[in-house]
Scaffold this motif. Structure first.
Motif, short mmCIF file in Angstrom:
data_model
loop_
_atom_site.label_atom_id
_atom_site.label_comp_id
_atom_site.label_asym_id
_atom_site.label_seq_id
_atom_site.Cartn_x
_atom_site.Cartn_y
_atom_site.Cartn_z
N ILE A 12 3.19 5.93 10.45
CA ILE A 12 2.13 6.19 11.43
C ILE A 12 1.01 6.97 10.77
O ILE A 12 1.25 7.92 10.02
CB ILE A 12 2.68 7.01 12.61
CG1 ILE A 12 3.84 6.28 13.30
CG2 ILE A 12 1.58 7.32 13.63
CD1 ILE A 12 4.61 7.17 14.27
N GLN A 13 -0.22 6.57 11.07
CA GLN A 13 -1.40 7.36 10.69
C GLN A 13 -2.37 7.31 11.86
O GLN A 13 -2.76 6.24 12.30
CB GLN A 13 -2.07 6.80 9.44
CG GLN A 13 -3.34 7.58 9.04
CD GLN A 13 -3.83 7.20 7.66
OE1 GLN A 13 -3.20 7.54 6.65
NE2 GLN A 13 -4.96 6.50 7.59
N PRO A 33 0.84 -1.20 0.00
CA PRO A 33 0.00 0.00 0.00
C PRO A 33 0.87 1.25 0.00
O PRO A 33 2.05 1.19 0.37
CB PRO A 33 -0.79 -0.13 1.30
CG PRO A 33 0.10 -0.94 2.19
CD PRO A 33 0.80 -1.91 1.29
N PRO A 34 0.33 2.39 -0.40
CA PRO A 34 1.12 3.62 -0.42
C PRO A 34 1.48 4.07 0.98
O PRO A 34 0.84 3.69 1.97
CB PRO A 34 0.18 4.62 -1.12
CG PRO A 34 -1.19 4.07 -0.88
CD PRO A 34 -1.05 2.59 -0.89
N ALA A 35 2.49 4.91 1.06
CA ALA A 35 2.91 5.48 2.34
C ALA A 35 1.84 6.43 2.85
O ALA A 35 1.02 6.93 2.08
CB ALA A 35 4.24 6.22 2.16
N PRO A 36 1.80 6.69 4.15
CA PRO A 36 0.79 7.61 4.69
C PRO A 36 0.92 9.00 4.09
O PRO A 36 2.03 9.49 3.86
CB PRO A 36 1.09 7.61 6.20
CG PRO A 36 2.49 7.12 6.32
CD PRO A 36 2.70 6.18 5.19
N ASP A 37 -0.22 9.62 3.83
CA ASP A 37 -0.26 10.94 3.20
C ASP A 37 -1.27 11.79 3.95
O ASP A 37 -2.41 11.36 4.18
CB ASP A 37 -0.67 10.80 1.73
CG ASP A 37 -0.89 12.13 1.05
OD1 ASP A 37 0.09 12.83 0.79
OD2 ASP A 37 -2.06 12.47 0.82
N LEU A 38 -0.87 13.00 4.35
CA LEU A 38 -1.74 13.84 5.16
C LEU A 38 -3.01 14.24 4.41
O LEU A 38 -4.10 14.26 5.00
CB LEU A 38 -0.99 15.10 5.61
CG LEU A 38 -1.77 16.02 6.57
CD1 LEU A 38 -2.14 15.27 7.84
CD2 LEU A 38 -0.94 17.26 6.91
N GLY A 39 -2.90 14.55 3.12
CA GLY A 39 -4.08 14.94 2.36
C GLY A 39 -5.11 13.83 2.30
O GLY A 39 -6.32 14.06 2.49
#
Length: 291
Positions: free
Chosen positions: A285-286, A30-36
């Motif tokens: 982390i998310q 899966p993709p890395a965590p992204d704030l948007g």
């Protein structure tokens, strides 16, 4: 006959190649965590749609009555009005300045204790709160490389905010519930982390962190938080790169930091198809924080 045998062998080879690609080579990380993306999940969690039927309007019947027409001619009278001069009084307008709202004042509104909310998003879609890792693998026989990703959705924690300052924080992740993008890795990862004896990883913040414009909804802030990380009973000092934003009633946080496995007594797991696994990786982390 020979042609049929050749065609059968070719067909089997194609099927085998497709199976190897699907189960081994296909990138499932899966993709890395992204704030948007995380902020969009937080916004969607607070959106409710209410449908209300408008009342039915009944039109009243229209009745038209024609009034009789009467015409009376009035005599014409001419009166000259006297000329009057009035000087306009001078009006002074007083302008009152609107009160200025400061970040400090907004910060008072988010002061208090915030906790990790695991009910937001879906872990199967990697949109919920999680703590996990990302590490590169080198595959055998010159096949190439792959990215291994593992995450646990069982995360708890508290964050103490005093205005625009993060004064204390603790995050606890249950590593015994970790799941990777390939089920065959799960057991080996848990074995490497010794989750039977050390199921939890804990991060504890060292001290105050300035949150800048975080109290302003929609503002995105980046910060570095120093603290300690305990994995497999071993504790080390670390620095976490974090990004956060306030979305309605939810503080959304994503972060990463590099980790060397040997620092925590962890030996990278291996498999027959894997030649080597890097001795370091990235912790991801998310988090979604609510009061």
């Amino acid at each position: 006959m020979r042609r049929n045998v050749v065609m059968g062998v070719v067909g089997a080879a194609v099927v085998l190649a497709a199976a190897v690609w699907f189960f081994v080579l296909r990138d499932t990380a899966p993709p890395a965590p992204d704030l948007g993306s995380a902020a969009a999940v937080a916004a969607a969690a607070q959106t409710t749609t209410a449908t209300t039927e408008a009342p039915t309007t009944t039109e009243a019947p229209t009745t038209t009555i024609e009034a009789p027409t009467t015409t009376i001619e009035a005599p014409t009278t001419t009166i000259e009005a006297p000329t009057t001069t009035i000087e306009a009084a001078t009006t002074t307008t007083t302008t009152t300045e609107a009160p200025t709202t400061t970040i400090a004042a907004l910060g008072d509104e988010i002061s208090g204790t915030w906790t990790v909310d695991t009910s937001i998003g879906s872990f199967s879609e990697f949109t919920s709160a999680y703590v996990g890792f990302r590490v590169e693998e080198e595959l055998a026989r010159g096949i190439g490389s792959a990215t291994a990703v593992g995450r646990t959705p069982i995360v708890s924690g508290t964050f103490e905010l005093d205005g625009a300052t993060l004064v204390a924080a603790e995050i606890i992740a249950d590593l015994s519930k970790i799941r990777t993008d390939r089920a065959g890795r799960d057991g080996k990862v848990k074995q490497a982390l010794d989750t039977g004896n050390h199921p939890e990883a804990t991060f504890t913040l060292f001290g105050p962190v300035d949150l800048g414009d975080l109290p302003v909804e929609g503002a995105e802030v980046a910060m570095t938080a120093a603290g300690t990380l305990m994995i497999k009973g071993v504790t080390n000092d670390i620095q976490v790169d974090l990004a956060a934003t306030l979305v309605g009633e939810i503080v959304t946080v994503v972060g990463t930091f590099d980790i060397t496995f040997a620092d925590y007594g962890v030996e990278a797991p291996s498999a027959p198809i894997v030649v080597s696994v890097e001795d370091h990786g990235v912790v991801e982390i998310q988090l979604f924080l609510t009061r």
